[in-house]
Structure formats: C-alpha cells, structure tokens
Design an enzyme around this catalytic site. Sequence first.
Site, PDB file in Angstrom:
ATOM      1  CG  ASN A 226     -12.925   3.790  42.207  1.00 37.72           C
ATOM      2  OD1 ASN A 226     -13.142   2.456  42.331  1.00 37.72           O
ATOM      3  ND2 ASN A 226     -11.536   4.007  42.471  1.00 37.72           N
ATOM      4  CE1 TYR A 258     -14.324   3.593  19.461  1.00 37.00           C
ATOM      5  CE2 TYR A 258     -14.646   1.719  21.056  1.00 37.00           C
ATOM      6  CZ  TYR A 258     -14.993   2.532  19.931  1.00 37.00           C
ATOM      7  OH  TYR A 258     -16.344   2.263  19.216  1.00 37.00           O
ATOM      8  NE  ARG A 260      -5.156   3.755  14.778  1.00 42.00           N
ATOM      9  CZ  ARG A 260      -5.609   4.721  13.905  1.00 42.00           C
ATOM     10  NH1 ARG A 260      -5.061   5.651  13.514  1.00 42.00           N
ATOM     11  NH2 ARG A 260      -6.882   4.657  13.455  1.00 42.00           N
ATOM     12  N   GLY A 266     -16.882  11.992  18.561  1.00 48.43           N
ATOM     13  CA  GLY A 266     -18.005  12.731  18.041  1.00 48.43           C
ATOM     14  C   GLY A 266     -19.254  11.924  17.330  1.00 48.43           C
ATOM     15  CB  CYS A 269     -23.637   7.356  20.384  1.00 49.08           C
ATOM     16  SG  CYS A 269     -25.034   6.701  19.382  1.00 49.08           S
ATOM     17  CE  LYS A 327     -18.058   5.196  13.341  1.00 49.82           C
ATOM     18  NZ  LYS A 327     -18.648   4.252  14.174  1.00 49.82           N
ATOM     19  NE  ARG A 334     -28.010  12.592  14.604  1.00 48.24           N
ATOM     20  CZ  ARG A 334     -28.579  11.410  14.721  1.00 48.24           C
ATOM     21  NH1 ARG A 334     -29.195  11.699  15.972  1.00 48.24           N
ATOM     22  NH2 ARG A 334     -28.298  10.463  14.266  1.00 48.24           N
TER      23      ARG A 334
END
Length: 421
Positions: A226, A258, A260, A266, A269, A327, A334
């Site tokens: 919504n 996305y 677990r 971070g 993006c 990663k 960043r």
Amino acid sequence: MKVVIFGLGYVGFTAACCIASQGHTVIGVDVSRRKVDEINAGQAPIVEPQVAEMLSEGLAAGRISARTEIGDALEGAELAIVCVGTPSATDGSHNMGYVADVSRQIAQALKAGPARDAALTVAYRSTFRPGTCEGLVMPIFEAILGDGAPVEIVYNPEFLREGSAVKDYFEPPKIVLGTDGGRPNAAMEALHDGIEAPVFHVGYREAEITKFVDNTWHAVKVAFANEIGRTCLQLGVSAKQVHEIFVSDTKLNISPYYTRPGGAFGGSCLPKDVRALAHIGADTGANLPLVESLLRSNEAHKHRLFEYAAEGLEPGARVLMAGLAFKAGTDDLRESPNVDLARKLLAAGFALEIYDPAIRADMLVGANLGYAYSQLPQLERLLVSRDQAGKGGYARVIVNNATAKDLDLSGVETRDLGSLA
Ligand SMILES: NC(=O)c1ccc[n+]([C@@H]2O[C@H](COP(=O)([O-])OP(=O)(O)OC[C@H]3O[C@@H](n4cnc5c(N)ncnc54)[C@H](O)[C@@H]3O)[C@@H](O)[C@H]2O)c1
C-alpha cells in the site's frame, strides 16, 4: 480416534467438522450454551463455506456432538485440541485466561477420571506467546497432576484463513508441531494422516513464534504494497504495472533472498535509495511510515550486532575483524555496516585490527574515500596483512563476510555476524 475440541469458534468448529469428516469422533466443548445448542441442532455457529454440510454429515454419522461441560468427555480420548480465544489484553499482550482455564479443566478431569492406559495428547492451536507451553500450560498440569502426568503437550499452530477455512485445513501451507525436544507425537501423526504439507518437528518456542512471524510478515507485505501503491498514485505511475514487474522477479523479490536474519543492510544502494523513497513519500504527501522506519530498524540492528561482537570481551581486548567492505572481494566501503562496527569497537576501547585484502587505504577514491575516512580516520593503521592476521593472539575474530575463509581460525573464538539463523 476420539478427539475432544475445546473452543468452538472459527478454528475449533472448523477443525471439528474437518476431523469428523476424516472418520474420527469429535466432542466439542464450549462455554457458550448458544453455540453448543446450535451445533447439536445442526446449525453452524459460523458462516464459512462447506461447514454446514460437514456438520450435518457429522451429526448424522454420530461423529460430532457438543457440550458446555467437560464431564467425562476425555474418557477414551487420545487427543484434546485447545482452540479457545486469546483476545488482546489492555496492554496489547494476549489474554491467556481462557487457555489457563481450559488447561485447568483438562487436568482436573484427568485427575478425577479413571486411570489411563496411554497419555492424552493435549494440542494447543490458540495463538501463544513463545514460552507459554513451558511457562503456563505445563505448570498447570504439574500443579494438579504432579510429575509424570499422563499428558503429552503439543503446540500446533493453525494457519487457516476465514473464508477458505476448510480448504486451508486440508491443504495447509505447512504443519508445525512443537513438542518436548521436537519429538514426533503419535496422535498428531494420526490426525494429519493424508494431509500433504511440509512438516516441521520443532521445540515448543519455535512452534509458538511461527504465527507471530507469519502474521506480522503478511501485515508487512500489505503495508509495503500500500505504501508503494500510494506513492505510485501520487506520482501518476501505474501501480498495477509496477506490481506486475515486482512480482515477476522470483529471484530477488518474491523469494527466500533477504529473509535470513544476520547482517544489517548497507552498501552504496539500499540505504541511499530507501532514504530517497522516504523523501519522495514526504514530498508528494504519500507518507510512508514503513519505509521511513527501515533505516531506524537497521541502525538498531547494527547496534545489536556490535553488542554481540563485544559481548564478554575484557576491556581493551585484541580483536580481529575479518571483512570491512560490505561484500567480500570488493573495496566499496560506502555505508558498509562493518565500518560502523569497527568505529563502535574502537570507541568502546578494543584493540582492533582489520583483515580485508580487497581494501588498500591508498587506493580509495571519491565518495568511497570520504566515507571511509570520515568514519575510520585510523583506517591505514588498522589494516593487517594475511600473515599478520595469521599470527593470532586475538581474544576474538569477528567474521563479517567470506573474507574469513582466507584465514586459519582453528582454536580462535569467532563470532559470525553474517548469520543469526
Ligand atoms: N480465526 C482465525 O482465522 C484464526 C487462525 C489461526 C489461529 N487463530 C487463533 O486461534 C484461537 C481461536 O480463534 P477463533 O477465531 O476460533 O476464536 P473465537 O473467538 O471464534 O472462538 C473461541 C471460542 O472459545 C470459547 N471459549 C472461551 N473460553 C472457553 C472455555 N473455558 N472452555 C471452552 N470454550 C471456551 C468461546 O466461547 C469461543 O466459542 C485464537 O488464539 C486465534 O488467535 C485464529
């Protein structure tokens, strides 16, 4: 099998009809005289597809009866199922008064009744806060029947939806059985015979929390849909097309990705775009409280991870962090949650060293450089080589990403922040 059901509301009455239709004998117990009289007269107390016909068939076959008092209902029964209401108390918690009341009645009836050849399985389907079986239900049985009571307690959450309750009963998304140590229970196996669904044998608390997780997730999905729909409306974008594109992505969007519990989000993006969407919501009047809450939630999680990383360490302890970039194998710092973690560990006075072969302080440029040095001005001094990291002597190694695979961590205490699951 003889089954006694306590509470003949949506859950209990539907279960009574479905279980009787499988050939079991069902006695329903409810404090409401009106409901009990209606059921015995062949009138379904709820409006729900198929239940009226199932009730008629159950009554005609002598497999369904209802009463207001427990009496001798448990004699010869293998299974009792508790489906009484757990309405909201004034403080938002569940009111467990009906559950306690029924548990006491079952225990007293067992005490007053004849000795049993086998234990009675008492399965709870009412929604319980985790810890209720062990902290409320079992103490009631123990207080009345003493140790070694002839009962096996099971927590078996109910996933039916009103409007499709019978269909959901026979085609549940899953069957979750919470028992002592996750041990299978014979009566529950018999009850679910012929019902195809993934079965999870777990402890009480894992079973108890399932409904909260599921219902809250469904609420998050609706609120998210919504908020995106409102934003589209304000921007003159087709919410229908946006929805089609969104659900077509079964790799990243409608998937286990996305979900677990582990690291915070971070990178370059997610935080930036979430912040920008919250701004669009405020700017256009869409108002997006769920989207706005995401960064606060992430900050709360980062702090919890810091507490977990530092838990039990001596003041000033020597700590190695494996992985600084968001990663492994990249040098993008960043909004890396690991940079925040390093900052918090230093501020707490720990002797921190960082191993991340992809990061070379002298190679950082632009926004990446600005972010890294504004958060960690000591970065150059903190970075150590693989050889240095290999010398050991750390009180703990904090594993942030796959970088840790380079290191021999045998004999060192580690904390993996990438997975809480
Ligand atoms: N309605 C759903 O779709 C649904 C789905 C899954 C789980 N649940 C959970 O299942 C539980 C029951 O939900 P419901 O919608 O069937 O509730 P409901 O209010 O429709 O029915 C509860 C019944 O329990 C009876 N009752 C209360 N105290 C009693 C006692 N001491 N002895 C016997 N009967 C007693 C009430 O008279 C009532 O008929 C709740 O914990 C709910 O959160 C509901």
